[in-house]
Design a protein around this motif. Sequence first.
Motif, PDB file in Angstrom:
ATOM      1  N   ARG A 176     -10.440   1.498 -10.564  1.00  0.00           N
ATOM      2  CA  ARG A 176      -9.931   2.490  -9.613  1.00  0.00           C
ATOM      3  C   ARG A 176      -9.571   1.895  -8.258  1.00  0.00           C
ATOM      4  O   ARG A 176      -8.474   2.158  -7.731  1.00  0.00           O
ATOM      5  N   GLU A 177     -10.479   1.088  -7.677  1.00  0.00           N
ATOM      6  CA  GLU A 177     -10.151   0.500  -6.380  1.00  0.00           C
ATOM      7  C   GLU A 177      -8.934  -0.419  -6.475  1.00  0.00           C
ATOM      8  O   GLU A 177      -8.074  -0.433  -5.590  1.00  0.00           O
TER       9      GLU A 177
ATOM     10  N   GLU B  37       0.842  -1.179   0.000  1.00  0.00           N
ATOM     11  CA  GLU B  37       0.000   0.000   0.000  1.00  0.00           C
ATOM     12  C   GLU B  37       0.884   1.238   0.000  1.00  0.00           C
ATOM     13  O   GLU B  37       1.820   1.361   0.769  1.00  0.00           O
ATOM     14  N   ARG B  38       0.549   2.185  -0.872  1.00  0.00           N
ATOM     15  CA  ARG B  38       1.338   3.406  -0.965  1.00  0.00           C
ATOM     16  C   ARG B  38       0.885   4.401   0.098  1.00  0.00           C
ATOM     17  O   ARG B  38      -0.234   4.350   0.601  1.00  0.00           O
ATOM     18  N   SER B  39       1.728   5.338   0.390  1.00  0.00           N
ATOM     19  CA  SER B  39       1.414   6.421   1.316  1.00  0.00           C
ATOM     20  C   SER B  39       1.653   7.738   0.594  1.00  0.00           C
ATOM     21  O   SER B  39       2.729   7.960   0.021  1.00  0.00           O
TER      22      SER B  39
ATOM     23  N   GLU C   4     -15.390   0.865   1.797  1.00  0.00           N
ATOM     24  CA  GLU C   4     -14.961  -0.398   2.395  1.00  0.00           C
ATOM     25  C   GLU C   4     -13.579  -0.801   1.895  1.00  0.00           C
ATOM     26  O   GLU C   4     -12.871  -1.573   2.543  1.00  0.00           O
ATOM     27  N   LYS C   5     -13.193  -0.270   0.730  1.00  0.00           N
ATOM     28  CA  LYS C   5     -11.941  -0.675   0.099  1.00  0.00           C
ATOM     29  C   LYS C   5     -10.880   0.420   0.066  1.00  0.00           C
ATOM     30  O   LYS C   5      -9.684   0.126   0.130  1.00  0.00           O
ATOM     31  N   VAL C   6     -11.308   1.661  -0.090  1.00  0.00           N
ATOM     32  CA  VAL C   6     -10.359   2.768  -0.237  1.00  0.00           C
ATOM     33  C   VAL C   6     -10.779   3.935   0.643  1.00  0.00           C
ATOM     34  O   VAL C   6     -11.899   3.977   1.161  1.00  0.00           O
TER      35      VAL C   6
ATOM     36  N   ASN D 198      -3.620  -2.063  -5.019  1.00  0.00           N
ATOM     37  CA  ASN D 198      -2.367  -2.671  -5.468  1.00  0.00           C
ATOM     38  C   ASN D 198      -1.166  -1.738  -5.337  1.00  0.00           C
ATOM     39  O   ASN D 198      -0.046  -2.107  -5.699  1.00  0.00           O
ATOM     40  N   GLY D 199      -1.411  -0.513  -4.869  1.00  0.00           N
ATOM     41  CA  GLY D 199      -0.302   0.421  -4.699  1.00  0.00           C
ATOM     42  C   GLY D 199       0.244   0.956  -6.003  1.00  0.00           C
ATOM     43  O   GLY D 199       1.401   1.384  -6.072  1.00  0.00           O
ATOM     44  N   GLU D 200      -0.575   1.000  -7.051  1.00  0.00           N
ATOM     45  CA  GLU D 200      -0.110   1.477  -8.355  1.00  0.00           C
ATOM     46  C   GLU D 200      -0.233   2.987  -8.503  1.00  0.00           C
ATOM     47  O   GLU D 200       0.346   3.572  -9.425  1.00  0.00           O
ATOM     48  N   VAL D 201      -1.003   3.619  -7.624  1.00  0.00           N
ATOM     49  CA  VAL D 201      -1.149   5.071  -7.648  1.00  0.00           C
ATOM     50  C   VAL D 201      -1.114   5.592  -6.208  1.00  0.00           C
ATOM     51  O   VAL D 201      -1.383   4.858  -5.254  1.00  0.00           O
ATOM     52  N   ASP D 202      -0.802   6.878  -6.078  1.00  0.00           N
ATOM     53  CA  ASP D 202      -0.853   7.517  -4.765  1.00  0.00           C
ATOM     54  C   ASP D 202      -2.258   8.018  -4.468  1.00  0.00           C
ATOM     55  O   ASP D 202      -2.749   7.888  -3.357  1.00  0.00           O
TER      56      ASP D 202
END
Length: 275
Positions: free
Chosen positions: A92-93, A28-30, A116-118, A98-102
């Motif tokens: 989008r979710e 997961e990206r931050s 529930e997901k993002v 998957n950590g492909e975007v910030d």
Amino acid sequence: MRINRPLRIAAGLAALAVVATACGGNEERSVSSSSEGGKLIVGIKYDQPGLGLRNPDGTFSGFDVEVAKYVAGQLGVSEENIEFKEAPSAQRETLIENGEVDYIVATYSITDARKEKVGFAGPYFVAGQSLLVADGNTDITGPDTLAGKKLCSVTGSTPAQKIAEEYPDVQLQPFDTYSACVESLRNGAIDAVTTDDIILAGYAAQYPGELKVVGEPFTTENYGIGLAKDDTDGRNQINDAIEEMVASGAWEEAFNETVGASGYQLPAEPVVDRY
């Protein structure tokens, strides 16, 4: 001491796992860590005139793009250090998980199911679902006139879900993109396209005298900026950026320079809800 083969295999697998973790994998990206590193990957639409559009020369334009750039600037990341990535509605979710975007700025309606997901910052805009038809069409004036009609929307979108749930007599034909829906409308394969009014206004402006938006909006769509669900710091930073964009006048300026050309009226300024 001789190490037996199963132990050697186990050790090898453990080493591979360490390498995969070090390389990022699907972590997961931050927003905070990425912006501190000086670069951001931002998801946008590529096919929505006035909102998120990839131009023939490879540049990007639209209101969502301007919001994305403003937020990045508030996070300390300059425009040249933003990598834009296409974010189709149905993906989008997955892109976030998957950590492909910030973060994603792509006409992304905030819903309980998605939360529930993002995570979401915002809203940065409030729209409403409407209908796009051929300019000469007089049969379709709102959702109650769609029975038996062929209606196109996008897989994974809230407009498609709304129609499926509340207007079962409509022949819903989900496509991957709104631009594909619009082409089908232009060649007569379908009767109408449904999504949010601001999106449809951009397509109507792209084909003046050929397409038109009809009826009053029949939903309320709060557009949020999607990011990793547990990235509380990032969400707070983006909320601060949205509030600053509105307060400074940059929000209205960005709207007028992008969506305003379509004739879509400037709506009330959004009020950030700290989800």
